[in-house]
Enzyme design. Structure first.
Site, PDB file in Angstrom:
ATOM      1  N   GLU A  77      30.290  46.154  42.742  1.00  0.00           N
ATOM      2  CA  GLU A  77      30.460  45.065  42.933  1.00  0.00           C
ATOM      3  C   GLU A  77      29.259  44.213  44.324  1.00  0.00           C
ATOM      4  O   GLU A  77      29.545  44.452  45.201  1.00  0.00           O
ATOM      5  CB  GLU A  77      31.222  44.485  43.781  1.00  0.00           C
ATOM      6  CG  GLU A  77      32.529  42.663  43.810  1.00  0.00           C
ATOM      7  CD  GLU A  77      32.904  42.364  44.289  1.00  0.00           C
ATOM      8  OE1 GLU A  77      33.727  41.020  44.637  1.00  0.00           O
ATOM      9  OE2 GLU A  77      34.078  42.581  43.635  1.00  0.00           O
ATOM     10  N   LYS A  98      42.357  41.000  48.195  1.00  0.00           N
ATOM     11  CA  LYS A  98      41.254  41.274  47.496  1.00  0.00           C
ATOM     12  C   LYS A  98      39.935  41.845  48.061  1.00  0.00           C
ATOM     13  O   LYS A  98      39.295  43.066  47.754  1.00  0.00           O
ATOM     14  CB  LYS A  98      40.934  40.689  46.206  1.00  0.00           C
ATOM     15  CG  LYS A  98      40.112  41.918  45.322  1.00  0.00           C
ATOM     16  CD  LYS A  98      38.789  41.151  45.012  1.00  0.00           C
ATOM     17  CE  LYS A  98      37.647  41.491  44.417  1.00  0.00           C
ATOM     18  NZ  LYS A  98      36.568  41.888  44.218  1.00  0.00           N
ATOM     19  N   ASP A 117      42.337  58.567  47.123  1.00  0.00           N
ATOM     20  CA  ASP A 117      42.899  58.589  46.026  1.00  0.00           C
ATOM     21  C   ASP A 117      43.337  56.802  45.960  1.00  0.00           C
ATOM     22  O   ASP A 117      44.103  56.669  46.537  1.00  0.00           O
ATOM     23  CB  ASP A 117      44.346  59.154  45.581  1.00  0.00           C
ATOM     24  CG  ASP A 117      45.564  58.075  44.107  1.00  0.00           C
ATOM     25  OD1 ASP A 117      44.453  57.417  43.833  1.00  0.00           O
ATOM     26  OD2 ASP A 117      46.242  58.805  43.876  1.00  0.00           O
ATOM     27  N   HIS A 148      27.201  35.503  47.673  1.00  0.00           N
ATOM     28  CA  HIS A 148      27.317  36.285  46.433  1.00  0.00           C
ATOM     29  C   HIS A 148      26.221  35.879  45.680  1.00  0.00           C
ATOM     30  O   HIS A 148      26.511  37.402  44.333  1.00  0.00           O
ATOM     31  CB  HIS A 148      28.536  35.727  45.949  1.00  0.00           C
ATOM     32  CG  HIS A 148      29.111  36.978  44.901  1.00  0.00           C
ATOM     33  ND1 HIS A 148      29.919  37.884  44.859  1.00  0.00           N
ATOM     34  CD2 HIS A 148      29.729  36.573  43.651  1.00  0.00           C
ATOM     35  CE1 HIS A 148      29.785  38.648  43.665  1.00  0.00           C
ATOM     36  NE2 HIS A 148      30.232  37.492  42.772  1.00  0.00           N
TER      37      HIS A 148
END
Length: 438
Positions: free
Chosen positions: A85, A280, A296, A393
């Site tokens: 991202e 998130k 993991d 962004h």
């Protein structure tokens, strides 16, 4: 319509690709070429990757970036981050620089207990079952000695074994609830091996117990498995500074910045729709470090989000306050991580990532990873309450849009220069690119 395939796992990698192309890719030679393009030229290295999972046909690359200048407990770190991202690594680096000038990040492990459960059904007298479990605990521990010996030499092992009555939630349902300390190992295989042996002993001792009725001797083990919810394997990360030091790089005063920032965190605490996106952002930083270090991330994600819901409603993982003129931003989260075992000793880039982090213990990696999440959340909230999230962004996303549209190097240079002074949106980038090309 394609037919099911038998013996797929026995095919060679080339044969798997040939079958895939014939049945699902319309013999597309470009698709075949893409799959093979990502094979490693080093045959030994490729063989290593092929053996990580089953039915491999290629490698799926993620960029590995570096976020420098992280001062954690007075020591500097460069954080390896594996993520696709845009803006995540840049945002983490920017937050690290901001807090480096304000004393850096503080982090500490609160606890490192991990959990495993033997889930079983028992029809009978609870008090008799409780007495049995208490009496056989030495046998349970003795039965796993071959498994726990090396772990105990490192200071870990089984911490406690408890019988849990869950019959009020599910008929005849009980658990052996076990706490483990797995030291620098994530410990999944260790825990599961111990639990399966516990299940064998429990079943055997039940059958031999003369105080149990025939029905009670029919104790049925359903499954034995670790839990990825580890609310007692937690780490705290925090930053703090005088309120007036928050104004740098923003048109807001320090006091106004702090007020809006605290309010933004409070909104995430009470509004689940916002909390999911808020958290998130935390996981953008955490997952990137978890992936880079061969841990993991799916287990971490599941455990962290369960923790965010522990009070009956999904809520913010981070917290903020202002007291006596001091702004504090912090987070306590569960992180079950390892620095030995699994991919940590197999994947060359994972080994390198741990070298970059100066070979941390599991506890140190917990602290570093939590800090990455806190930094990422700080950077996101800082953008949201000041310029808005899209400015930064989309600036990072510009190159992705240009690559999607096969922009040349000269076109990229012109576009970067143009959008230094203009707002970036997907449509505005396409429009400007068309102007240049026409």
């Amino acid at each position: 319509m394609t037919k099911p395939v038998n013996g797929f796992s026995k095919l060679s990698k080339n044969e798997k690709i040939k079958w895939l192309a014939a049945n699902y890719l319309h013999e597309d030679q470009k698709a075949i070429s893409v799959l093979k393009q990502y094979w490693n030229d080093d045959n030994e290295l490729q063989k290593l990757h092929d053996e990580f999972i089953e039915n491999t046909v290629s490698n799926f690359y993620l960029p590995l970036g570096l976020a420098p200048n992280f001062q954690i407990n007075g020591k500097y770190h460069v954080l390896p981050m594996a993520i696709e991202e845009s803006s995540v690594v840049a945002a983490a680096s920017k937050a690290a620089k901001f807090w480096n000038e304000r004393g850096g990040f503080k982090a500490r492990v609160i606890n490192n207990k991990k959990i495993g459960q033997v889930h079983f059904l028992f029809q009978g007298d609870f008090s008799k079952l409780d007495t049995l479990v208490t009496n056989i605990e030495p046998k349970l521990r003795e039965a796993v000695k071959p498994i726990t010996r090396n772990m105990e030499k490192r200071g870990g092992g089984i911490l406690d074994i408890n019988l849990i009555d869950k019959t009020d939630e599910l008929e005849n349902y009980y658990q052996l609830f076990v706490h483990f300390d797995t030291r620098d190992s994530m410990g999944a295989n260790f825990i599961n091996s111990c639990l399966e042996k516990f299940a064998e002993v429990l079943k055997d001792e039940t059958m031999k117990n003369p105080d149990f009725s025939d029905k009670e001797k029919e104790l049925e083990v359903i499954m034995s498995i670790l839990s990825n919810y580890v609310p007692e394997c937690t780490v705290r990360a925090e930053v703090s500074c005088p309120v007036e030091d928050l104004s740098e790089g923003s048109e807001l005063s320090g006091a106004e910045f702090a007020r809006k920032f605290v309010q933004a965190v409070k909104i995430a605490a009470v509004e689940p729709y916002r909390a999911v996106t808020h958290n998130k952002g935390v996981m953008n930083g955490i997952d990137a470090v978890v992936l880079a270090t061969g841990n993991d991330f799916r287990a971490v994600e599941a455990g962290v989000h369960a923790y965010a819901s522990r009070n009956g409603r999904y809520s913010s993982l981070t917290h903020a306050k202002v007291e006596n003129g001091i702004f504090t931003f912090w987070m306590e989260i569960p992180l079950a991580l390892g620095t030995v075992g699994g991919l940590t000793s197999l994947h060359p880039l994972v080994k390198l990532a741990l070298d970059i982090l100066q070979r941390p213990s599991a506890s140190e990696l917990m602290e570093i990873t939590a800090v990455a999440g806190l930094a990422q959340n700080f950077a996101a909230l800082r953008s949201l309450i000041t310029t808005g999230i899209q400015q930064g962004h989309m600036k990072m996303h510009l190159m992705n849009i240009l690559n999607q549209n096969q922009a040349t190097e000269k076109e990229k240079e012109e576009m970067v220069e143009f959008f230094t002074h203009h707002t970036i949106t997907h449509s505005s980038v396409i429009e400007q690119l068309e102007k240049i090309r026409s």
